[in-house]
Design an enzyme around this catalytic site. Structure first.
Site, short mmCIF file in Angstrom:
data_model
loop_
_atom_site.label_atom_id
_atom_site.label_comp_id
_atom_site.label_asym_id
_atom_site.label_seq_id
_atom_site.Cartn_x
_atom_site.Cartn_y
_atom_site.Cartn_z
N ASN A 78 -12.08 6.62 -6.06
CA ASN A 78 -11.81 7.57 -4.96
C ASN A 78 -12.30 7.01 -3.63
OD1 ASN A 78 -11.68 9.34 -7.30
ND2 ASN A 78 -11.61 10.95 -5.77
N SER B 100 -4.62 2.23 -8.92
CA SER B 100 -5.55 3.35 -8.89
C SER B 100 -6.27 3.53 -10.23
CB SER B 100 -4.76 4.61 -8.58
OG SER B 100 -5.53 5.76 -8.82
N ARG C 118 -17.42 11.26 -10.65
CA ARG C 118 -16.51 10.45 -9.84
C ARG C 118 -17.25 9.28 -9.23
NH1 ARG C 118 -13.21 12.66 -12.17
NH2 ARG C 118 -11.43 13.89 -11.46
N LEU D 115 0.82 -1.22 0.00
CA LEU D 115 0.00 0.00 0.00
C LEU D 115 0.85 1.27 0.00
CD1 LEU D 115 -2.47 -0.88 2.95
CD2 LEU D 115 -2.84 -1.31 0.53
N GLU E 13 3.32 7.46 -2.43
CA GLU E 13 2.99 8.89 -2.49
C GLU E 13 1.72 8.96 -3.32
OE1 GLU E 13 4.46 11.51 -1.19
OE2 GLU E 13 6.32 10.64 -0.43
N TYR F 140 1.46 10.73 -10.96
CA TYR F 140 1.01 9.72 -10.00
C TYR F 140 0.47 8.50 -10.74
CZ TYR F 140 -2.19 7.43 -6.72
OH TYR F 140 -2.87 6.49 -5.98
#
Ligand SMILES: NC(=O)c1ccc[n+]([C@@H]2O[C@H](COP(=O)([O-])OP(=O)(O)OC[C@H]3O[C@@H](n4cnc5c(N)ncnc54)[C@H](O)[C@@H]3O)[C@@H](O)[C@H]2O)c1
Length: 365
Positions: A222, A136, A261, A90, A93, A193
């Site tokens: 998210n 992600s 989102r 996990l 940054e 990212y």
């Protein structure tokens, strides 16, 4: 299929990098129930842990190994005594906007941190049975869109340019976005990212296949909810909105407020990560994890404003480089292979978050 967290407990050890963070503390109890030893490898990053001390919310059965995942000597110290059966990776940054200005730090922790971990496991001949990676939605960038004026032609619009954003051209003309689903929608990150998360996935997959280690990759949308850092200014839009509404402010909405989102509550994410850790088999492709609902930012902000009796949110037209226009997950694969499904609606999740923030602030935290 029964959710994989129902499976029997294991005698082994699990190392959780970033195990003192938001998701780490949420899965700690479930891991401690399932494994005989749980070690959180975490440097208590000051952007998340203001007091640099062990979070009270971390299950007492978890051992905290305080060190940096980019440090090979730290891995040597840990692996001298520990043989992990599973690693849940996990530590990262996580600031999408921040990653543009601090790309080296993002690459160092997310990419080199991952390779240091893999090299150390190899160096000590302590290959785990499985490594679980939380990737992600950012790996998809703007994702795949379908043209409205054709027979459903799919295209990848790529990154919105600065000039486009300055003109307020938020959407791609005459086209509709589609849900994100690995294997159907190709990754095409538009933030540093996102690029580092995709690289993590690629490195892990290549390494794991070569050594016969199982790799389980979850692409999370998210995540929000109780336990999210309230001091990290770079993540956690829902907690930021709650704080503003609680102060009686009108929540500012970027772009035109119609950004879509997929907000998923931490409890649902924790069950998904535990399912991926404990499932009998892993899926060869990444698994998308979302709430099953797509919402606009304006809707989420209105629910929050309602809860606090704050003025209606307002559109500012501001924007952030690296933000994608729309993002939500197709959770069909997660339901099928993990036997998992989201349980909490946005309204209930926001209430849980707001009540937790109220309690934290009342306790002076
Ligand atoms: N929260 C989300 O919305 C979300 C969405 C998609 C993916 N993810 C991924 O899930 C993972 C966990 O996210 P989170 O929300 O729990 O983040 P978090 O910031 O709350 O937790 C990360 C933890 O990692 C630790 N850490 C950071 N750098 C480290 C280093 N160099 N060495 C050791 N420990 C370090 C931090 O101290 C922190 O405890 C990340 O990989 C992130 O990319 C999160």
């Amino acid at each position: 299929m029964a959710e994989s967290t129902d499976s029997t407990s294991s005698a082994g050890t699990v190392i959780v990098t970033g195990g003192a963070g938001f998701i780490g503390t949420a899965i700690a109890g479930g891991l401690a129930d399932a494994f005989s030893r749980v070690i959180a490898f975490d440097n208590l990053h000051p952007q998340i842990h203001s007091s640099r001390s062990r979070p009270d919310t971390l299950d007492p059965r978890v051992e905290l190994f305080e060190a940096d995942i980019t440090d090979p000597a730290a891995w040597d110290r840990l692996l001298a005594d520990v043989t992990p059966e599973v690693v849940v990776h996990l530590a990262a940054e996580t600031g999408t906007g921040q990653s543009l200005e601090e790309s080296t730090r993002h690459a160092l922790v997310n990419v080199v941190g991952t390779t240091q971990m893999l090299d150390a496991l190899n160096r000590h001949k302590k290959l785990p049975r499985r490594i679980v990676l939380t990737s992600s939605r950012a790996v998809y960038g703007e994702g795949a869109w379908v043209r409205s004026n054709s027979n459903g032609e799919v295209f990848y619009p790529g990154q919105r340019t600065l000039a486009q954003l300055e003109r307020g051209e938020w959407d791609f003309a005459q086209a509709e976005p589609t849900a994100m689903r690995a294997g159907t929608v190709f990754p095409a990150p538009v933030s540093v990212y996102g690029a580092t998360k995709l690289t993590q996935e690629d490195i892990l997959r290549a390494w794991a296949l070569s050594y016969g280690v199982e790799a389980a990759v979850l692409r999370l949308q998210n995540v929000y909810g109780p336990g999210q850092s309230l001091i990290n200014p770079y993540t956690g839009i829902m907690s930021l909105f709650c704080r503003l509404a609680k102060e009686g402010a009108s929540i500012p909405l970027y772009e035109d407020g119609e950004v879509r989102r997929d907000f998923i509550i931490i409890d649902d994410v924790a069950r998904a990560v535990l399912a991926a850790t404990l499932s009998a088999e892993v899926n060869p492709e990444a698994i998308d994890i979302g709430s099953g609902e797509v919402q606009t930012i304006a809707t989420a902000a209105s629910i929050i404003a309602d809860y606090y009796g704050a003025p209606e949110p307002h559109v500012t037209g501001q924007f952030r480089n690296g933000d994608v226009r729309h993002a939500w997950a197709d959770v069909t694969v997660a339901k099928k292979v993990l036997g998992w499904e989201p349980r909490v609606s946005l309204r209930d999740g926001i209430r849980a978050l707001a009540e937790w923030i109220d309690a934290e602030q009342a306790a002076g935290r």
